[in-house]
Design a protein around this motif. Structure first.
Motif, PDB file in Angstrom:
ATOM      1  N   LEU B  30       0.853  -1.200   0.000  1.00  0.00           N
ATOM      2  CA  LEU B  30       0.000   0.000   0.000  1.00  0.00           C
ATOM      3  C   LEU B  30       0.881   1.240   0.000  1.00  0.00           C
ATOM      4  O   LEU B  30       1.702   1.440   0.905  1.00  0.00           O
ATOM      5  CB  LEU B  30      -0.911  -0.021   1.235  1.00  0.00           C
ATOM      6  CG  LEU B  30      -1.847   1.174   1.404  1.00  0.00           C
ATOM      7  CD1 LEU B  30      -2.749   1.359   0.189  1.00  0.00           C
ATOM      8  CD2 LEU B  30      -2.700   0.992   2.666  1.00  0.00           C
ATOM      9  N   VAL B  32       1.119   5.146   0.428  1.00  0.00           N
ATOM     10  CA  VAL B  32       0.383   6.248   1.052  1.00  0.00           C
ATOM     11  C   VAL B  32       1.143   7.522   0.683  1.00  0.00           C
ATOM     12  O   VAL B  32       2.229   7.793   1.202  1.00  0.00           O
ATOM     13  CB  VAL B  32       0.308   6.053   2.583  1.00  0.00           C
ATOM     14  CG1 VAL B  32      -0.531   7.141   3.216  1.00  0.00           C
ATOM     15  CG2 VAL B  32      -0.264   4.680   2.911  1.00  0.00           C
ATOM     16  N   ILE B  78      -3.189   5.244  -1.549  1.00  0.00           N
ATOM     17  CA  ILE B  78      -3.933   6.275  -0.813  1.00  0.00           C
ATOM     18  C   ILE B  78      -3.208   7.591  -1.084  1.00  0.00           C
ATOM     19  O   ILE B  78      -1.976   7.641  -1.042  1.00  0.00           O
ATOM     20  CB  ILE B  78      -3.927   5.979   0.706  1.00  0.00           C
ATOM     21  CG1 ILE B  78      -4.862   4.808   1.025  1.00  0.00           C
ATOM     22  CG2 ILE B  78      -4.323   7.218   1.509  1.00  0.00           C
ATOM     23  CD1 ILE B  78      -4.820   4.370   2.488  1.00  0.00           C
ATOM     24  N   VAL B  86      -8.783   6.815  -0.903  1.00  0.00           N
ATOM     25  CA  VAL B  86      -8.248   5.665  -1.644  1.00  0.00           C
ATOM     26  C   VAL B  86      -8.321   6.006  -3.130  1.00  0.00           C
ATOM     27  O   VAL B  86      -9.400   6.196  -3.674  1.00  0.00           O
ATOM     28  CB  VAL B  86      -9.052   4.383  -1.350  1.00  0.00           C
ATOM     29  CG1 VAL B  86      -8.517   3.216  -2.179  1.00  0.00           C
ATOM     30  CG2 VAL B  86      -9.026   4.060   0.127  1.00  0.00           C
ATOM     31  N   ALA B 112      -4.585   9.637   7.011  1.00  0.00           N
ATOM     32  CA  ALA B 112      -4.063   8.705   5.996  1.00  0.00           C
ATOM     33  C   ALA B 112      -3.580   7.426   6.652  1.00  0.00           C
ATOM     34  O   ALA B 112      -3.781   6.325   6.126  1.00  0.00           O
ATOM     35  CB  ALA B 112      -2.926   9.377   5.231  1.00  0.00           C
ATOM     36  N   LEU B 113      -2.940   7.557   7.825  1.00  0.00           N
ATOM     37  CA  LEU B 113      -2.452   6.365   8.529  1.00  0.00           C
ATOM     38  C   LEU B 113      -3.605   5.469   8.957  1.00  0.00           C
ATOM     39  O   LEU B 113      -3.570   4.243   8.775  1.00  0.00           O
ATOM     40  CB  LEU B 113      -1.621   6.768   9.757  1.00  0.00           C
ATOM     41  CG  LEU B 113      -0.340   7.571   9.505  1.00  0.00           C
ATOM     42  CD1 LEU B 113       0.370   7.885  10.822  1.00  0.00           C
ATOM     43  CD2 LEU B 113       0.598   6.822   8.570  1.00  0.00           C
ATOM     44  N   ALA B 116      -5.028   3.758   5.999  1.00  0.00           N
ATOM     45  CA  ALA B 116      -4.121   2.704   5.514  1.00  0.00           C
ATOM     46  C   ALA B 116      -4.267   1.434   6.351  1.00  0.00           C
ATOM     47  O   ALA B 116      -4.360   0.327   5.810  1.00  0.00           O
ATOM     48  CB  ALA B 116      -2.675   3.206   5.567  1.00  0.00           C
ATOM     49  N   VAL B 120      -5.620  -2.180   4.859  1.00  0.00           N
ATOM     50  CA  VAL B 120      -4.804  -3.406   4.894  1.00  0.00           C
ATOM     51  C   VAL B 120      -5.561  -4.522   5.607  1.00  0.00           C
ATOM     52  O   VAL B 120      -5.610  -5.664   5.142  1.00  0.00           O
ATOM     53  CB  VAL B 120      -3.445  -3.128   5.588  1.00  0.00           C
ATOM     54  CG1 VAL B 120      -2.768  -4.420   5.976  1.00  0.00           C
ATOM     55  CG2 VAL B 120      -2.544  -2.315   4.678  1.00  0.00           C
ATOM     56  N   VAL B 139       3.285  -1.251   4.058  1.00  0.00           N
ATOM     57  CA  VAL B 139       2.715   0.083   3.895  1.00  0.00           C
ATOM     58  C   VAL B 139       3.883   1.055   3.747  1.00  0.00           C
ATOM     59  O   VAL B 139       4.838   1.016   4.515  1.00  0.00           O
ATOM     60  CB  VAL B 139       1.842   0.478   5.101  1.00  0.00           C
ATOM     61  CG1 VAL B 139       1.293   1.895   4.908  1.00  0.00           C
ATOM     62  CG2 VAL B 139       0.707  -0.513   5.281  1.00  0.00           C
ATOM     63  N   LEU B 141       4.798   4.911   3.336  1.00  0.00           N
ATOM     64  CA  LEU B 141       4.375   6.326   3.435  1.00  0.00           C
ATOM     65  C   LEU B 141       5.441   7.222   2.817  1.00  0.00           C
ATOM     66  O   LEU B 141       6.611   7.145   3.192  1.00  0.00           O
ATOM     67  CB  LEU B 141       4.167   6.693   4.908  1.00  0.00           C
ATOM     68  CG  LEU B 141       3.914   8.175   5.199  1.00  0.00           C
ATOM     69  CD1 LEU B 141       2.524   8.614   4.737  1.00  0.00           C
ATOM     70  CD2 LEU B 141       4.074   8.481   6.696  1.00  0.00           C
ATOM     71  N   PHE B 173       5.748  -1.358   8.206  1.00  0.00           N
ATOM     72  CA  PHE B 173       5.507   0.048   7.870  1.00  0.00           C
ATOM     73  C   PHE B 173       6.825   0.761   7.579  1.00  0.00           C
ATOM     74  O   PHE B 173       7.776   0.677   8.363  1.00  0.00           O
ATOM     75  CB  PHE B 173       4.799   0.741   9.049  1.00  0.00           C
ATOM     76  CG  PHE B 173       4.232   2.078   8.697  1.00  0.00           C
ATOM     77  CD1 PHE B 173       2.923   2.198   8.282  1.00  0.00           C
ATOM     78  CD2 PHE B 173       5.031   3.220   8.761  1.00  0.00           C
ATOM     79  CE1 PHE B 173       2.399   3.436   7.931  1.00  0.00           C
ATOM     80  CE2 PHE B 173       4.516   4.460   8.410  1.00  0.00           C
ATOM     81  CZ  PHE B 173       3.200   4.572   7.993  1.00  0.00           C
TER      82      PHE B 173
END
Lengths: 254, 236
Positions: B30, B32, B78, B86, B112-113, B116, B120, B139, B141, B173
Motif C-alpha cells: 500500500l 500512502v 492512498i 483511496v 491517511a495512517l 491505511a 490493509v 505500507v 508512506l 511500515f
C-alpha cells in the motif's frame, strides 16, 4: 544390504529461479536410505533468508537419516507404533542437538542454520512421519485416492513457519504413526506445495499424484527416474508457479 | 446505503473470480502518498509530484518484468493532503492503472495512517474469505512535510495504532521523507527509522521496492523484515 522392504525411493531437488537469478545456492536437501526391511526418507528446506541454511539442511537430512537408521537397527524386534514414535522423536531431537553443536563450534547463530524437516520411516507394517515446518507428505489410500499425512505449520503469513532451529520447534512438531503400508508416499518442500495441494481444502491434487505415480510404476532405472523428476521440477509448468527451491521425494512399494 | 451494499457485493464477486483465476499467495503493498501543495513546488527545476507520478508508472513496469511478482504483488494507493482518500484499490499489476496525482492543500497525516491500517486489515480479510494465503503487507508512506494540520491527539493516536500494528506483526511500515520533510516527526511513526529520499530519486526507490517485493516470499526464521540496502535512492 538387500532391499527386503520392497520399498524404492527416488528424489529430485532443484534450485528455484529466484535463487538462480541471484546466484544463491540451492537450500533444499533430500536424503533416503533403504536398510534391510525398513526405509527412511528425509526432506529439508533451508530458510531463504538464513545465511547458513543450506548447510543446516544438509546436517538435518544426513543426521536424521543416520539417527533413525541406528535406532531402527537397535530395536530387537519389529517395532510397535510406540517404538516407531520414539524413533522419530529421538531422531528429530538428535538433529536439533547437532545443529546446536554446529552453532556452538562455529559461533554462528543457531537461526542462521534455519531449516524445516520432513522425516518418514516405513516398515512392513507401519508408517511413521514427523514434520517441523512447512512442505508436506502425501500417501495413497485404499480407495485409490491420496491423503495428506501430516500438517504443515504456518503462521498468519505464507512465508512464516516453524524451523527446527526455532525455540518452539518441539511444541510444533507433528508426529504421526499409522498402521498402514501405503503403496505410494510423496514428500515435498514448500516450493511445490501450492502446485500439489489445493489451497482452500488443503487436499492433494489427485491428478498430479496419480499421474506421477502411474508413470513411476512403469520405471525401473533410478537414474532415469531422478533425471525425469528433475526435468519436471525445472519445467516452465512448475517454474511459472514457483520461484523457490523445489524438492520431491517419492517412495513406492513394488 | 443500498447502492453501497450493491457495490460491496459486486466487489466481493469480482474478487472471488480473480482469486479463483489466480490463487497465488498475495503480498499487499500500500502506497500512502503525500499530495499536499508543497509536493508541487519546483525544486531546482524538478517537481516532486511529477517525479512521483513517473515513478508509479515505472513501478508497474518493474513488477511486470517479474512473472511471479506480477501474480503476487497487489498495489493499492492512498493519496493525502488535508484529506485522505483511496485512489486505487488493491489489485495485481495487470489491473493497476498508475494514477496521475496533482498537488494541492495542506497536510494531515493521521487520517491517511488510519485509512491505511483499515484498508490493509480489510484486504487481509478478503484474502482469508477467499482461501488465499498471503505475506505480511507493506505500507509505504511518502511525505515531504510534517503533521501540519493534525490535532496532537489524532497524531498520537494514529502513531500508536501504527506502532501496535507493527508490534503485532500485522504489517511492515516504512516511511520515506522527501526533501523538506520533518524527519524527526516521520521517524516517530512505527518502529523503523524513516529513510530520506536522495534528491527526487523516485525511480530508484520504486525499482528497489519492486525488487524487495520479488524476494518477499522467502521463508523467514525470525519476524524481522530483511531488506537490501536502500543505497542509490536513500541517504544512508
Amino acid at each position: 544390504m538387500v532391499n527386503r522392504s520392497g520399498i524404492w525411493a527416488y528424489s529430485a531437488s532443484v534450485a528455484g529461479s529466484r535463487h538462480l537469478r541471484r546466484g544463491v545456492e540451492r537450500q533444499d536437501r533430500a536424503f533416503h536410505r533403504v536398510e534391510g526391511d525398513f526405509a527412511i526418507a528425509v526432506v529439508s528446506d533451508g530458510a531463504g533468508s538464513a545465511r547458513n541454511s543450506a548447510l543446516g539442511a544438509t546436517v538435518t537430512t544426513t543426521r536424521a537419516t543416520a539417527a533413525a537408521t541406528w535406532r531402527m537397527l537397535d530395536l530387537a524386534k519389529s517395532p510397535t507404533a510406540a517404538d516407531l514414535e520414539e524413533v522419530l522423536r529421538a531422531s528429530v531431537s538428535g538433529v536439533r542437538q547437532s545443529l546446536e553443536e554446529l552453532s556452538r563450534q562455529t559461533g554462528e547463530p543457531l537461526q542462521s542454520y534455519a531449516n524445516t524437516l520432513l522425516l518418514a520411516v516405513q516398515t512392513d507394517t507401519l508408517l511413521g512421519a514427523s514434520q517441523v515446518g512447512d512442505g508436506g507428505m502425501v500417501i495413497s489410500n485404499d480407495q485409490g485416492g491420496f491423503d495428506c499425512l501430516t500438517s504443515p505449520q504456518r503462521g498468519e503469513y505464507a512465508n512464516q513457519t516453524t524451523f527446527i532451529t526455532s525455540r518452539e520447534w518441539s511444541e510444533n512438531m507433528d508426529v504421526k504413526v499409522v498402521e498402514a503400508q501405503p503403496k505410494y508416499l510423496a514428500m515435498f518442500s514448500d516450493g511445490l506445495e501450492n502446485l500439489v495441494i489445493e489451497g482452500a481444502t488443503q487436499q492433494p491434487f489427485f491428478g498430479f499424484f496419480n499421474n506421477v505415480f502411474q508413470w513411476l510404476e512403469g520405471q525401473s532405472d533410478p537414474g532415469r527416474v531422478e533425471a525425469e523428476l528433475s526435468g519436471l521440477l525445472r519445467s516452465p509448468r512448475v517454474t511459472s508457479k514457483s520461484d523457490d527451491d523445489i524438492t520431491l521425494l517419492l517412495t513406492i512399494r513394488r | 446505503m443500498v447502492e453501497q451494499n450493491d457495490l460491496a457485493q459486486a466487489s466481493s464477486l469480482e474478487d472471488s473470480v480473480i482469486f479463483a483465476d489466480n490463487p497465488e499467495p498475495r503480498c499487499a503493498c500500500l502506497l500512502v502518498l503525500d499530495v499536499s501543495g508543497s509536493m508541487g513546488f519546483d525544486r531546482n527545476g524538478e517537481v516532486p509530484i511529477r517525479q512521483l507520478n513517473d515513478g508509479l508508472g515505472f513501478f508497474k513496469s518493474c513488477i511486470e518484468d517479474d512473472t511471479l511478482a506480477s501474480l503476487r504483488t497487489e498495489i493499492g494507493v492512498i493519496a493525502f493532503n488535508h484529506e485522505a482518500s483511496v485512489i486505487h484499490d488493491f489489485s495485481t499489476v495487470d489491473r493497476f492503472n498508475p494514477p496521475t496525482l496533482t498537488a494541492s492543500g495542506g497536510t494531515i497525516i493521521s487520517g491517511a495512517l488510519e485509512l491505511a491500517l483499515d484498508m490493509v486489515e480489510q484486504r487481509k480479510q478478503t484474502y482469508r474469505d477467499n482461501g488465499i494465503t498471503y505475506y505480511r503487507p507493506w505500507v509505504w508512506l511518502i511525505c515531504d512535510g510534517y503533521p501540519e494540520h493534525d490535532t496532537p491527539s489524532d497524531w498520537e493516536r494514529a502513531k500508536a495504532r501504527v506502532k501496535e500494528a507493527e508490534n503485532d506483526r500485522q504489517l511492515a511500515f516504512f516511511t520515506v521523507g522527501v526533501e523538506g520533510a520533518d524527519m524527526t516527526e516521520l521517524d516517530s511513526i512505527g518502529g523503523r527509522q524513516a529513510l530520506k529520499l536522495q534528491g527526487l530519486n523516485f525511480r530508484e526507490m520504486f525499482q528497489w521496492l519492486s525488487s524487495s517485493m520479488s524476494s518477499v516470499s522467502q521463508s523467514q526464521p525470525t519476524d524481522a523484515v530483511s531488506l537490501s540496502s536502500p543505497e542509490g535512492w536513500a541517504e544512508v
